[in-house]
Design an enzyme around this catalytic site. Structure first.
Site: not given
Length: 535
Positions: A193, A12, A162, A75
């Site tokens: 999420d 992850d 994810e 990211k």
């Protein structure tokens, strides 16, 4: 992608924290500890003056370093060709900086595996990896993530969404995954999420052997960082009103204030009130912030996630009270308001049956083990019963962004529009063929431009490829038919073909995450990465 000898892991790669996991020899997905004996590693890179790179520096270390040498939330820049950091005379891209984080995870995982018997492969080396991305990452961002893995020395065998990973972890935690005796038992869940920098809401319907995404939406620029920044602005404005100076104007002061506000945000998940101390240019102020204050100043951010959750339920055809579970993923879901809001929206109390910080990596590890079991025939130290269960699992995803073609607007010949060929939330693989016509007489070629996005304006979409059909017949009249086919496979490859039907001339293009770094760029960065000592 072929699986090579060595351990296979799931990663992850998060905006604020990253985790690496593996299915152990008993078939349990386990998050591996880093050198600090923690299962989560801050996704922060400190570029030292001596060429030493520290991934996940402590707040105390960050406090004494030049903020210009600290890179956070990289990211959010993945796939951004205009972003780079200059270090030791070299331009470092988001892919390379992310690779430094992955290199740290790989090093620490290998140390952890060797200390406990070498892992499933037995030799302790980490070779193959499945890396997760937000469902709403577009093709360019996915390619950038894949490149980062290669630069870090990993054989990236898949990129998985994810929410899909979290669903695998949830089903495994329930003892359901791969259970053929339970294959007819269907459940519908929402994976909410909310991480440090990105947000997804996804509705998944699954049986123990088949997983199907019904709808997904999200925002790659929304996460816990934004909540923290609201607190920073709130307290800085109070300091400015009292002392006529803004602590946000100095990089070092801003960094320290951000660290303090981040901790205050976390404290408010368990406390009703917490103080924040600000010191700037010899002046001090203590601001007491309550949970009620915090929820008020960030209310619009939470509303954005609520709107998305309601939207995906609507798109999935699921009404309030019909979900079997709401699964919380991401560290930002510890904010109490998240549970309150989701209970109101879904009619279901959210569950913490999986670890919000570790579930995605654990699900990626399960997916990696599934791929390994199918390819290698169970040539590992995994129990045969586990391998049998893994082989029986199949997943069906949807495309998270619409795919379209740029055409002349039939109602206004002076402008171009995005004509959607494959709408978002379409199950993949998918193939569609439609007919169009040429714009003018005597055209010698047709330009086909492939767009990714939902906006009608092509400029608001991402161009992911284009090609031309040339050598059209002479004297071809306007309005001559052209057939266009879009095919989207389950691995994310997009193939587009065009065929002029009068002269039967055709052309095609395959888009396999082709944007971003070239192979030569990746190889050069991979070589450069070996020069840096990562701690």
């Amino acid at each position: 992608m072929n699986i090579l000898p060595g351990n296979t892991v799931g990663i992850d790669l998060g905006t604020t924290y990253s985790t690496i996991a593996q299915l152990n020899t008993d078939g349990v997905p386990v998050a591996l500890q880093n050198s600090e004996q923690r299962t989560i590693t801050p996704s922060v890179v400190l570029l030292g003056e001596d060429g030493k790179v520290i991934v996940g520096p402590s707040p105390e270390r960050m406090a004494i370093e030049n903020p210009k040498n600290i890179i956070e939330a990289i990211k959010r820049q993945m796939g951004n060709k205009d972003f780079f950091v200059v270090y030791q005379g070299k331009r470092l891209t988001p892919e390379f900086i992310s690779a430094l984080i992955l290199k740290k995870l790989k090093q620490d995982a290998e140390a952890a595996l060797k200390a406990t018997g070498g892992g499933v492969a037995g030799d302790g080396t980490v070779v193959n990896a499945v890396i997760t991305v937000p469902y709403y990452f577009n093709d360019v961002r996915r390619k950038a993530t894949q490149d980062a893995g290669k630069i870090a020395g990993l054989n990236v065998i898949d990129i998985i969404n994810e929410p899909t990973a979290a669903t695998l972890a949830y089903a495994w935690s329930k003892g359901e995954l791969g259970r053929k005796d339970l294959a007819s038992k269907e459940k519908t869940i929402m994976v909410y999420d909310l991480g440090g920098g990105t947000f997804d809401a996804t509705v998944v319907r699954y049986t123990p052997t088949n997983f199907r995404v019904l709808a997904t939406d999200g925002d790659v620029m929304l996460g816990g960082l934004d909540w923290t920044r609201r607190v920073v602005d709130h307290v800085a404005e109070q300091f400015q009103r009292k002392h006529k100076e803004d602590p946000r104007e100095d990089p070092e002061s801003l960094m320290m204030l951000t660290l303090d506000c981040e901790q205050a945000k976390r404290d408010l998940s368990g406390k009703s009130q917490t103080p924040i101390n600000i010191s700037y240019h010899g002046k001090n102020l203590t601001v007491s912030i309550s949970r009620q204050d915090f929820e008020r100043i960030t209310g619009d951010l939470m509303q954005r996630t609520r709107d998305t959750a309601e939207l995906v339920m609507q798109q999935a055809g699921v009404d309030k009270g019909e979900l079997d579970a709401v699964v919380l993923v991401g560290g930002s879901t510890y904010m109490p308001v998240v549970e309150t809001m989701l209970t109101e929206v879904t009619g279901v109390a959210p569950t913490r049956d999986v670890s919000p910080e570790e579930a995605v990596a654990q699900g990626a590890a399960i997916h990696a083990a599934i791929l390994e079991a199918r390819q290698t025939g169970g040539d590992s130290r995994l129990a045969q019963a586990v391998i049998s269960r893994l082989r029986s699992v199949a997943t069906t995803d949807v495309n998270s962004h619409s795919l379209g073609i740029k055409i002349t607007d039939p109602a206004n010949k002076t402008r171009k529009i995005n004509h959607i060929m494959i709408p978002k939330n379409t199950a993949v693989p998918h193939k569609v063929t439609q007919k169009f016509v040429t714009n003018s007489a005597n055209q010698t070629r047709v330009h086909l431009c492939v767009l990714e996005g939902d906006a009608s304006d092509p400029d608001a979409c991402t161009t992911i490829g284009d090609f031309r059909i040339t050598g059209l017949p002479a004297n071809l009249p306007a309005g001559s038919p052209v057939e266009v086919t879009y095919a989207y496979d389950k691995n994310g490859r997009i193939e587009v073909s065009g065929r002029e039907l009068t002269g039967k001339t055709e052309a095609s293009i395959e888009i396999d995450r082709a944007a971003g770094l070239t192979n030569d760029n990746v190889d050069a960065f991979e070589s450069l990465a070996t020069e840096y000592q990562v701690e």
